[in-house]
Design an enzyme around this catalytic site. Structure first.
Site, PDB file in Angstrom:
ATOM      1  N   SER A   1       0.810  -1.224   0.000  1.00  0.00           N
ATOM      2  CA  SER A   1       0.000   0.000   0.000  1.00  0.00           C
ATOM      3  C   SER A   1       0.838   1.266   0.000  1.00  0.00           C
ATOM      4  O   SER A   1       0.324   2.351  -0.279  1.00  0.00           O
ATOM      5  CB  SER A   1      -0.945   0.023   1.211  1.00  0.00           C
TER       6      SER A   1
ATOM      7  N   LYS B   1       1.338   3.988   6.969  1.00  0.00           N
ATOM      8  CA  LYS B   1       0.666   4.917   6.061  1.00  0.00           C
ATOM      9  C   LYS B   1       1.329   6.289   6.162  1.00  0.00           C
ATOM     10  O   LYS B   1       2.101   6.564   7.076  1.00  0.00           O
ATOM     11  CB  LYS B   1      -0.827   5.056   6.395  1.00  0.00           C
TER      12      LYS B   1
END
Length: 253
Positions: free
Chosen positions: A50, A91
């Protein structure tokens, strides 16, 4: 003759002393660097893709242990939150408390409080995200993956309390470098967020830690090699002196 012997011995004693000092200093730097790094940094293995192309699944990263209050926009953080499965996640922070995050602005860019953000770390050339708008509550962080088309991030949790944001207290560490593979290197702070209030964070001491370990190792090796090299050179000099003496004696006869 005796004066020459004393000079050679003096040089040998000085060399041995400097060699020992180099090993001692090198040991302090080497071990100190490792201890410093272990205290400041936590190694993590990135679980998913991701965050590509910045970091990839399976990369070993060094993350500086920090308090959530130290987080700035643009930081890549490791956090843990129950709404996200209560497991370590990696993230990028794109919004802090009070920000309005939206997509897409001019040129398909992410906007923070109406300002379009340059994000050179994104893989795709198209829009920075699907369309969305979120307001970040005070004390919270809004997080996105760099692989916007495949990342399960704050956008997936927009209907949750806080519109997908997580509390600053959920942050465990901030990524500073990719340790493996070796060509990963340092992770730069994105300049696109620098003009916003609070600016961007400064890198941790990873360069100093690595430098301390590398210099320490070099000193240990150099100090350890001095003895064998000095003995070999000394043996060659003695052999050359004996050969010269024999030639002189033969010439005298």
């Amino acid at each position: 003759m005796s004066g020459t012997v004393r000079t050679d011995d003096g040089r040998g004693r000085l060399g041995n002393a400097l060699s020992g000092l180099a090993v001692a200093v090198g040991s302090v730097l080497f071990l100190g660097g490792f201890i410093w790094g272990a205290v400041v940094y936590q190694p993590y293995t990135v679980p998913t893709d991701s965050m590509t192309p910045t970091v990839h699944a399976g990369d070993r990263v060094l993350a500086e242990r920090i308090d959530g209050d130290q987080v700035r926009r643009g930081d890549i953080v490791v956090f843990r939150d129950k709404q996200w499965g209560d497991m370590p996640m990696v993230k990028r922070v794109v919004g802090v408390g009070g920000d309005t995050i939206a997509c897409c602005g001019d040129g398909g860019k992410l906007t923070v409080n109406g300002k379009a953000i340059e994000e050179p770390y994104l893989r795709t050339k198209g829009p920075a995200s699907n369309k969305f708008t979120a307001t970040v509550p005070k004390g919270q962080l809004f997080l996105l993956g760099d692989e916007r088309m495949g990342s399960l991030d704050s956008r997936v949790h927009l209907q949750d309390p806080g519109q997908g944001s997580v509390p600053r207290s959920a942050v465990e560490a901030r990524l500073d470098a990719v340790a493996w593979p070796l060509d990963g290197g340092l992770l730069e702070r994105p300049e696109g967020f620098a003009a916003l209030p609070g600016g961007v964070s400064r890198p941790g001491p990873v360069k100093l830690v690595v430098g301390s370990v590398a210099i320490g190792a070099a000193l240990i090796v150099a100090g350890g090699l001095y003895g064998p090299i000095a003995r070999r050179l000394s043996g060659r000099r003695r052999g050359a002196d004996r050969g010269a003496g024999r030639r002189k004696a033969t010439a005298g006869v």
